[in-house]
Structure formats: C-alpha cells, structure tokens
Write a protein that holds these residues in place. Structure first.
Motif, PDB file in Angstrom:
ATOM      1  N   GLN A   1       0.816  -1.219   0.000  1.00 46.51           N
ATOM      2  CA  GLN A   1       0.000   0.000   0.000  1.00 46.51           C
ATOM      3  C   GLN A   1       0.848   1.268   0.000  1.00 46.51           C
ATOM      4  N   ASN A   2       2.132   1.117   0.332  1.00 44.63           N
ATOM      5  CA  ASN A   2       3.037   2.261   0.345  1.00 44.63           C
ATOM      6  C   ASN A   2       4.277   1.927  -0.491  1.00 44.63           C
ATOM      7  N   PRO A   3       4.157   2.016  -1.812  1.00 46.19           N
ATOM      8  CA  PRO A   3       5.229   1.579  -2.722  1.00 46.19           C
ATOM      9  C   PRO A   3       6.550   2.323  -2.550  1.00 46.19           C
ATOM     10  N   LYS A   4       6.547   3.448  -1.846  1.00 43.04           N
ATOM     11  CA  LYS A   4       7.782   4.212  -1.667  1.00 43.04           C
ATOM     12  C   LYS A   4       8.747   3.525  -0.698  1.00 43.04           C
ATOM     13  N   MET A   5       8.233   2.616   0.113  1.00 40.48           N
ATOM     14  CA  MET A   5       9.071   1.920   1.082  1.00 40.48           C
ATOM     15  C   MET A   5       9.940   0.883   0.364  1.00 40.48           C
ATOM     16  N   GLU A   6      11.233   0.906   0.631  1.00 38.63           N
ATOM     17  CA  GLU A   6      12.163  -0.017  -0.026  1.00 38.63           C
ATOM     18  C   GLU A   6      12.395  -1.236   0.862  1.00 38.63           C
ATOM     19  N   VAL A   7      12.012  -2.398   0.346  1.00 37.48           N
ATOM     20  CA  VAL A   7      12.098  -3.633   1.126  1.00 37.48           C
ATOM     21  C   VAL A   7      12.662  -4.755   0.257  1.00 37.48           C
ATOM     22  N   THR A   8      13.532  -5.562   0.853  1.00 39.74           N
ATOM     23  CA  THR A   8      14.036  -6.761   0.190  1.00 39.74           C
ATOM     24  C   THR A   8      13.713  -7.965   1.064  1.00 39.74           C
ATOM     25  N   GLY A   9      13.187  -9.003   0.443  1.00 38.23           N
ATOM     26  CA  GLY A   9      12.891 -10.227   1.181  1.00 38.23           C
ATOM     27  C   GLY A   9      14.018 -11.235   1.043  1.00 38.23           C
ATOM     28  N   ILE A  10      14.344 -11.895   2.140  1.00 39.17           N
ATOM     29  CA  ILE A  10      15.357 -12.950   2.128  1.00 39.17           C
ATOM     30  C   ILE A  10      14.727 -14.209   2.724  1.00 39.17           C
ATOM     31  N   MET A  11      14.624 -15.258   1.922  1.00 36.60           N
ATOM     32  CA  MET A  11      14.109 -16.541   2.406  1.00 36.60           C
ATOM     33  C   MET A  11      15.282 -17.394   2.861  1.00 36.60           C
ATOM     34  N   ILE A  12      15.171 -17.950   4.066  1.00 41.96           N
ATOM     35  CA  ILE A  12      16.232 -18.787   4.637  1.00 41.96           C
ATOM     36  C   ILE A  12      15.642 -20.134   5.030  1.00 41.96           C
ATOM     37  N   ASP A  13      16.291 -21.201   4.569  1.00 39.28           N
ATOM     38  CA  ASP A  13      15.848 -22.555   4.894  1.00 39.28           C
ATOM     39  C   ASP A  13      17.024 -23.337   5.482  1.00 39.28           C
ATOM     40  N   LEU A  14      16.793 -24.051   6.585  1.00 42.25           N
ATOM     41  CA  LEU A  14      17.865 -24.825   7.211  1.00 42.25           C
ATOM     42  C   LEU A  14      18.168 -26.072   6.382  1.00 42.25           C
ATOM     43  N   ASN A  15      19.424 -26.306   6.095  1.00 41.84           N
ATOM     44  CA  ASN A  15      19.842 -27.532   5.422  1.00 41.84           C
ATOM     45  C   ASN A  15      19.963 -28.655   6.459  1.00 41.84           C
ATOM     46  N   GLY A  16      19.407 -29.800   6.114  1.00 44.47           N
ATOM     47  CA  GLY A  16      19.571 -30.958   6.989  1.00 44.47           C
ATOM     48  C   GLY A  16      18.690 -30.969   8.215  1.00 44.47           C
ATOM     49  N   PHE A  17      17.631 -30.176   8.236  1.00 47.47           N
ATOM     50  CA  PHE A  17      16.810 -30.117   9.448  1.00 47.47           C
ATOM     51  C   PHE A  17      16.084 -31.436   9.714  1.00 47.47           C
ATOM     52  N   LYS A  18      15.611 -32.082   8.657  1.00 47.69           N
ATOM     53  CA  LYS A  18      14.934 -33.371   8.840  1.00 47.69           C
ATOM     54  C   LYS A  18      15.892 -34.390   9.465  1.00 47.69           C
ATOM     55  N   HIS A  19      17.141 -34.325   9.054  1.00 52.76           N
ATOM     56  CA  HIS A  19      18.147 -35.228   9.610  1.00 52.76           C
ATOM     57  C   HIS A  19      18.338 -34.978  11.113  1.00 52.76           C
ATOM     58  N   ILE A  20      18.326 -33.715  11.508  1.00 55.24           N
ATOM     59  CA  ILE A  20      18.456 -33.378  12.940  1.00 55.24           C
ATOM     60  C   ILE A  20      17.299 -33.980  13.723  1.00 55.24           C
ATOM     61  N   ASN A  21      16.085 -33.811  13.209  1.00 57.72           N
ATOM     62  CA  ASN A  21      14.911 -34.385  13.879  1.00 57.72           C
ATOM     63  C   ASN A  21      14.994 -35.909  13.950  1.00 57.72           C
ATOM     64  N   ASP A  22      15.350 -36.542  12.834  1.00 61.83           N
ATOM     65  CA  ASP A  22      15.401 -38.003  12.769  1.00 61.83           C
ATOM     66  C   ASP A  22      16.508 -38.578  13.650  1.00 61.83           C
ATOM     67  N   GLU A  23      17.652 -37.904  13.659  1.00 61.39           N
ATOM     68  CA  GLU A  23      18.824 -38.417  14.367  1.00 61.39           C
ATOM     69  C   GLU A  23      18.764 -38.156  15.877  1.00 61.39           C
ATOM     70  N   PHE A  24      18.283 -36.965  16.258  1.00 63.61           N
ATOM     71  CA  PHE A  24      18.362 -36.558  17.664  1.00 63.61           C
ATOM     72  C   PHE A  24      17.017 -36.337  18.347  1.00 63.61           C
ATOM     73  N   GLY A  25      15.926 -36.355  17.589  1.00 70.69           N
ATOM     74  CA  GLY A  25      14.605 -36.162  18.177  1.00 70.69           C
ATOM     75  C   GLY A  25      14.093 -34.745  17.994  1.00 70.69           C
ATOM     76  N   HIS A  26      12.789 -34.611  18.156  1.00 71.74           N
ATOM     77  CA  HIS A  26      12.143 -33.325  17.882  1.00 71.74           C
ATOM     78  C   HIS A  26      12.485 -32.256  18.913  1.00 71.74           C
ATOM     79  N   ALA A  27      12.786 -32.651  20.129  1.00 67.20           N
ATOM     80  CA  ALA A  27      13.178 -31.656  21.140  1.00 67.20           C
ATOM     81  C   ALA A  27      14.483 -30.977  20.726  1.00 67.20           C
ATOM     82  N   VAL A  28      15.420 -31.758  20.210  1.00 65.25           N
ATOM     83  CA  VAL A  28      16.677 -31.189  19.719  1.00 65.25           C
ATOM     84  C   VAL A  28      16.413 -30.363  18.458  1.00 65.25           C
TER      85      VAL A  28
END
Length: 201
Positions: A62-89
């Motif tokens: 709604q305010n096109p004058k505002m300058e914004v850049t989006g950065i998407m960040i995804d953890l590599n190997g997160f499923k492995h962390i859950n599988d190897e060490f459990g969901h609490a870890v």
C-alpha cells in the motif's frame, strides 16, 4: 486512561464510586492489547510469525515508496536433525537459528518464522551491497556457531532474495520468487554435498 477518567468523575460527583469499574476496564484493555500482540509472535522461537509477515507486506504494498528486500532462509539438513536426535533437539535448533538470524539482521529488518524450518527476513533496504552484506553475515554467524561445536549437529542455510516491487507484484508473487531463489541455492548445496541424502535436507 479509564482510571484517570474515573478519578475525575468521582471527584466531581461526590458519593459515586467508579474507580473499581475503571480499574477493571483498564485491566481488560491491557489484556486485550497483549492478546492482539501475541497473535503476531511464534511461540517457539519468539520471532514474528506468518500473520505478521502478511500484515507487513500488505502495508508495504500500500506504500510503494518503502524499499524492502525479502530474504528466504531454509535450514539444510533439518529433517536429519529431527530423525537423528529427536524433535526436542530439532526445536532447540530452530530456537538457536532464530537467535542467530536476529543477531545477524539486528535493526536492519524484521525476522519472521515463515513455516517449519523456513524463515523470512524483510530487510529495510534495496541496496544490493547492503543485502549482500546481510546475507554474508547470516552465513558467517551460522559458521561461527558450528565452529563452537557446542551441539551434536551443524547448522547451515540456503538463501534466496528478491526486492519487493510493490507497484507491479502481489504479496504471493513476492513470496514465490524468494522461495524459488532459495531453492536454487539449495540445489547448489546438494550439488556440492553430493554424498548426502537429499530427503534429509
């Protein structure tokens, strides 16, 4: 404010006691305000959540004058962390990742937990140099955590960025672009770690 108004009324009209009612109204107002704020926070990491992301992006569109850049960040190997060490870890890894991102971004923008192990940074700039510095700092901070060796896992990230063109693109388009660019980076990560099981990352 209700307590102040109640005090004035009570002083003007002798015999009328409105202070208890004013206190109750004030408390209800404070609780309602806190509840409204809480809907914008992720309970696990303490970061802003997806609802706040959409709220911010609608404001920016709604305010096109505002300058914004989006950065998407995804953890590599997160499923492995859950599988190897459990969901609490795994939860611990998410909390640490949130802390690293907040430290790296600092006052330069908003850090949001988008979904699962995905985060979005809305950076308050469209300067290419500043965006590159922020991304480099994010990677450096994660590398610093890994060098500490305090946890049984390592954390690395795939990253994609895109400037918000508020006049020409929708919120959905903006998110889709940074998501696609992040996956391009993730493909490069897989290519350089060919021995890893793609399903675990």
């Amino acid at each position: 404010m209700p307590i102040l108004v109640g005090g004035i009324i009570q002083s003007l009209f002798y015999g009328i006691s409105v202070i208890p009612t004013s206190i109750a109204v004030s408390i209800a107002g404070v609780l309602a305000s806190l509840q409204n704020e809480m809907i914008y926070y992720d309970q696990l990491t303490g970061l802003f959540n997806r609802s706040y992301l959409l709220y911010l992006l609608k404001k920016y569109v709604q305010n096109p004058k505002m300058e914004v850049t989006g950065i998407m960040i995804d953890l590599n190997g997160f499923k492995h962390i859950n599988d190897e060490f459990g969901h609490a870890v795994g939860d611990d890894a998410l909390v640490i990742s949130a802390r690293i991102l907040k430290s790296a971004v600092n006052n330069g923008g908003s850090v949001i937990r988008y979904a699962g192990d995905e985060f979005i940074v809305l950076l308050n700039t469209q300067n290419d140099g500043d965006v590159e510095k922020c991304i480099a700092k994010i990677r450096t901070c994660f590398d610093g955590f890994n060098k500490g060796g305090s946890k049984p896992y390592v954390l690395s990230v795939s990253v994609g960025s895109h400037k918000l063109h508020a006049k020409t693109e929708s919120v959905d388009t903006f998110i889709n672009v940074i998501d696609a660019r992040m996956y391009e980076d993730k493909k490069a990560f897989y290519a350089s770690h060919a021995g890893m099981d793609r399903r675990k990352h």
